[in-house]
Write an enzyme that holds these catalytic residues in place. Structure first.
Site: not given
Ligand code: FA5
Length: 347
Positions: A156, A176, A202, A216, A259, A313
């Site tokens: 992140w 997130h 981010r 999200q 997780v 989650a």
């Molecule tokens: C997370 O942010 C974790 N907090 C998700 C999680 C929650 C995992 C609970 C386990 C348990 P990640 O960085 O992969 O994970 O982001 C999750 C989702 O947010 C991605 O699959 C995507 O759909 C969206 N996302 C992430 N980064 C971006 C971005 N820069 N722009 C748009 N959508 C995004």
């Protein structure tokens, strides 16, 4: 003298008729009835006439003055009325003109999608919680099993809040919605079933599927006997409710420190039908969320005994869902404020 009065009368009446507005009428009044006006001068001359002429001339001059005064008053009120009507006409509203249509706003496509997502989870018994966008490092990372210097922080790219508010990087814009898992578990005890919608930030280079600010929806369920099967069941139900029964989903192992085990869920790319395009980076799949079973250490961090309770989650990207739903091939359209794009989503 009587001749003079007669010709003065004719001239005065002729000029009075010719005066068309209040300015020329007042000028006329000054000329004839004013202190130095013709009629006033005429009256003054009466005294210097031979005595036998005076009565007749006096009477005629007085009659002239009265007549002209009356004519003046009639004309003045006629002009006043005409001017009033003209002013009213100038101000009048033309009721035959078509009205201006008010610009009616509509819900942003991301808001529409967000509401739809929440509705689906509500039907499955999930409540809604909202947490802060400016978050403590401890909630965004520490309590989620990501201590300082943990390499997983690189997942992140974080925007920190500068002093005097944030000190030593302890305050940030949440990257997130997972910190709200902690907040919910601090506020309530199991059984827990909740979704948390909200903005995340981010420090990220943008491209067709990445924004630096995006939404999200976090999901959290904690109870006795919760398993990975519940997680898969809830998320598959969600995808089929949102996109139709024929949708394919794919779960793959993934790593998130909070997780164990962790997974990412993808669905077949609607934009290209799974063939591969720039949205799905030519894989045929679009990752929409990260998920997993809540790590026992995270439960311990909020005082929940992992020997009694388990939980799952997930965190999904709302724009990614909206893109799939509407076959949008670039996430950057959402926040470019281009009405040609936004008007297509009037509900
Ligand atoms: C997370 O942010 C974790 N907090 C998700 C999680 C929650 C995992 C609970 C386990 C348990 P990640 O960085 O992969 O994970 O982001 C999750 C989702 O947010 C991605 O699959 C995507 O759909 C969206 N996302 C992430 N980064 C971006 C971005 N820069 N722009 C748009 N959508 C995004």
């Amino acid at each position: 003298m009587l001749e003079k009065i007669k010709s003065l009368r004719e001239k005065a009446i002729q000029e009075l008729e010719a005066s068309a507005d209040s300015n020329s009428l007042e000028e006329w009044k000054r000329t004839y009835l004013g202190k130095k006006g013709f009629v006033t001068q005429l009256l003054r001359q009466i005294g210097s006439l031979p005595p036998e002429e005076r009565p007749k001339a006096g009477e005629a001059a007085n009659l002239l003055r009265d007549e002209l005064t009356q004519l003046y008053e009639e004309k003045a009120s006629a002009i006043k009325e005409a001017e009033r009507l003209q002013a009213a006409k100038a101000q009048a509203i033309d009721v035959t003109l078509p009205g201006r249509r008010p610009q009616i706003g509509a819900l942003h496509p991301v808001t529409q999608t967000l509401r739809e997502i929440i509705e689906i989870f509500s039907r499955m018994g999930f409540g809604v919680y909202e947490g802060p966008e400016v978050e403590w490092d401890e909630y965004n990372f520490g309590l989620l099993n990501i201590p300082p210097e943990h390499p997983a922080r690189d997942m992140w790219d974080t925007l920190y809040i500068a002093p005097p508010y944030g000190k030593d990087g302890n305050m940030l814009l949440r990257t997130h919605t997972s910190p709200d898992q902690i907040r919910v578990m601090e506020l309530t005890k199991p059984p827990i079933r909740v979704v948390v919608p909200g903005r995340c930030y981010r420090h990220e280079a943008t491209d067709a599927s990445h924004e630096w600010m995006f939404y999200q929806v976090e999901g959290l369920a904690v109870d006795k006997g919760i398993t990975m099967a519940h997680l898969k069941g809830v998320l598959t139900t969600f995808v089929r409710e949102m996109f139709g029964k024929e949708r394919k989903v794919r779960f793959r192992c993934d790593y998130f420190p909070f997780v164990e085990p962790g997974a990412d869920m993808a669905m077949d790319c609607i934009v290209c039908g799974g063939k591969g395009c720039r949205v799905c980076k030519f894989t045929g799949w679009l990752e929409i969320l990260g998920a997993g079973m809540v790590h026992p250490q995270v439960l311990r961090n909020v005082g929940i005994d992992p020997n009694i309770y388990t939980g799952f989650a997930f965190g999904m990207g709302v724009e990614r869902i909206a893109m799939l739903k509407h076959k949008i091939d670039d996430i950057r359209y959402f926040y470019a404020n281009d009405l040609r794009f936004l008007k297509q989503f009037r509900a």
